[in-house]
Design an enzyme around this catalytic site. Structure first.
Site, PDB file in Angstrom:
ATOM      1  CE  LYS A  10      -3.040  -3.101   0.037  1.00  0.00           C
ATOM      2  NZ  LYS A  10      -4.165  -3.552   0.809  1.00  0.00           N
TER       3      LYS A  10
HETATM    4  C1  LIG Z   1      -4.964  -4.819   1.169  1.00  0.00           C
HETATM    5  C2  LIG Z   1      -6.444  -4.715   1.234  1.00  0.00           C
HETATM    6  C3  LIG Z   1      -7.166  -5.067   2.369  1.00  0.00           C
HETATM    7  C4  LIG Z   1      -6.541  -5.747   3.533  1.00  0.00           C
HETATM    8  O1  LIG Z   1      -5.568  -5.034   4.160  1.00  0.00           O
HETATM    9  P1  LIG Z   1      -4.733  -5.726   5.315  1.00  0.00           P
HETATM   10  O2  LIG Z   1      -4.104  -4.576   6.027  1.00  0.00           O
HETATM   11  O3  LIG Z   1      -3.746  -6.617   4.654  1.00  0.00           O
HETATM   12  O4  LIG Z   1      -5.685  -6.482   6.166  1.00  0.00           O
HETATM   13  C5  LIG Z   1      -8.521  -4.835   2.398  1.00  0.00           C
HETATM   14  N1  LIG Z   1      -9.170  -4.322   1.346  1.00  0.00           N
HETATM   15  C6  LIG Z   1      -8.521  -3.997   0.227  1.00  0.00           C
HETATM   16  C7  LIG Z   1      -9.279  -3.384  -0.893  1.00  0.00           C
HETATM   17  C8  LIG Z   1      -7.145  -4.203   0.136  1.00  0.00           C
HETATM   18  O5  LIG Z   1      -6.515  -3.894  -0.995  1.00  0.00           O
END
Ligand SMILES: *Cc1c(COP(=O)(O)O)cnc(C)c1O
Length: 415
Positions: free
Chosen positions: A191
């Site tokens: 992210k």
């Molecule tokens: C990465 C992601 C998540 C989950 O995030 P985590 O921090 O790994 O639990 C949830 N929703 C979307 C759209 C994502 O891309």
């Protein structure tokens, strides 16, 4: 476009931006004697709330946990329905199922790949409790339309903002508008901002705070006014809770990342726009939509879609060919119906599916690939990827023409 030779080093689709500040922060924290939830986590939460222009942000183990806590704070459970997008990471939908509610899937807009707000109203039933949009790849959904539907029908809005910390909608940060009850960010390494693993939940109604804090840590209530960790070692457990807290080591990474986040997004935007201009000459692939004045894109992902009828190859062939060019790709994401659980689940819960199917989500998930995009990439890296895509597509075109020739020649031989 200038042609470039095959890369001699592998370019991954994503790479976290870890600088000396992050490393120094982690080392300091490790040496400090306090490494789990503590003063740095508290500072990070304050910095997050200020950055996102919200009254409160709580840092958590993951965005997945944040979505679960949001649904739990809204009291969503057995017999309820939550409207969400058919094109998302599995955890968005799994959290709804884990609470005993039914995820009601809505197809995506063909250009943005975001939930089509125009298809929400027709899926509302007396059981609907919330709308759960996902800002795919960093492009905000058309929130005004979603908020208006939610207001008319008395529904809560929970934003899955995993990709959009740093993006803006109508000039404001994602999560900052009180018409959404909760917004959830992810700090996974792929992210825009990372804390190794981690996430946060942003909210406006401070009455939710006690529930979220209890649920984040074993349901343990601390005595009012006793600052942790100096407070009493004795506590009450008024409710069973989860273990979803954040650590000060992660907070040290986040505190170093946060001041750089806008610059990361600006760089991602530059690189994405370079891709858009290079690849606009390749009609065999479909390009992702850019943002506009209302929806500021933070480009967590650059998602290209193959047009198999034009390239004469499947997506997986195309990504394998790109890998041979030393270009990494990601798949964000596999379709829900590629998972055994969800094939069964929606057989049992047809109310979760629209009558006319999910054609845009299906086409998207079959053909998409995320190209390399991270702030440390150079313009040359983008040019390399552009050349690789063109070569791979041209090879597909040649093969398609050769196949056609064989067929027409053999046709001619048929008496
Ligand atoms: C990465 C992601 C998540 C989950 O995030 P985590 O921090 O790994 O639990 C949830 N929703 C979307 C759209 C994502 O891309």
């Amino acid at each position: 476009m200038q042609e470039r030779p095959r890369r001699d080093t592998f370019l991954p689709f994503s790479r976290p931006m870890i600088g000396e500040e992050e490393i120094a922060g982690v080392v300091d924290t490790l040496r400090s004697g306090w490494i789990t939830t503590g003063p740095r986590s508290a500072r990070f939460e304050e910095a997050l709330a200020a950055f996102n222009e919200v009254p409160r942000c709580l840092a958590l183990l993951s965005a997945t946990t944040g979505l679960e806590l949001a649904l739990s704070a809204l009291g969503i459970g057995e017999g309820d329905e939550v409207i969400t997008t058919a094109h998302t990471f599995v955890c968005t939908v799994s959290n709804v199922v884990l609470r005993g509610a039914v995820p009601v899937l809505v197809d995506v807009e063909p250009d943005t790949m975001n939930l089509d707000a125009g298809r929400i109203a027709e899926r509302i039933t007396p059981r609907t409790k919330a709308i759960l949009p996902v800002h795919y790849g960093g492009l905000p959904c058309r929130m005004d339309r979603i908020w208006e539907i939610a207001r008319r029908h008395g529904l809560a809005v929970v934003e899955d903002a995993a990709h959009t910390m740093g993006a803006r909608y109508a000039g404001r940060r994602i999560g900052s508008d009180p018409r959404s009850a909760f917004s959830v960010y992810s700090f996974h390494p792929n992210k825009n901002l990372t804390t190794i693993e981690g996430g946060a939940i942003a909210f406006h109604d401070l009455r939710h705070e006690a529930h979220l804090k209890l649920q984040r840590f074993h349901g343990i209530a601390r005595g009012a006014g006793t600052p942790y960790p100096e407070g009493s070692p004795l506590y009450d457990v008024p409710t069973p809770g989860r273990k979803s807290n954040f650590t000060d080591v992660q907070a040290a990474v986040g505190l170093a990342q946060l001041p750089k986040l806008d610059a990361f997004a600006a760089r991602r935007r530059e690189l994405a726009r370079l891709y858009l201009s290079l690849l606009s000459e390749v009609p065999e692939v479909e390009l992702p939509a850019d943002g506009d004045a209302e929806r500021e894109h933070c480009w967590n992902l650059f998602v290209l879609r193959n047009r198999p009828e034009a390239t004469a190859m499947a997506r997986d062939e195309m990504t394998a060919a790109l890998k041979a060019e030393n270009v990494g790709t990601g798949i964000h994401w596999q379709g829900l119906f590629s998972f055994s659980f969800y094939r069964d689940y929606f057989e049992r819960h047809p109310e979760g599916l629209p009558k006319d199917g999910l054609p845009h989500a299906a086409r998207t998930t079959e053909n998409l690939m995320s190209l390399p995009l991270f702030p440390a990439m150079t313009e040359e890296d983008v040019l390399d990827v552009g050349s690789a895509v063109r070569r791979v597509v041209a090879a597909g075109r040649r093969r398609a023409r050769a196949k056609e020739r064989v067929w027409t020649e053999s046709d001619r031989r048929v008496p």
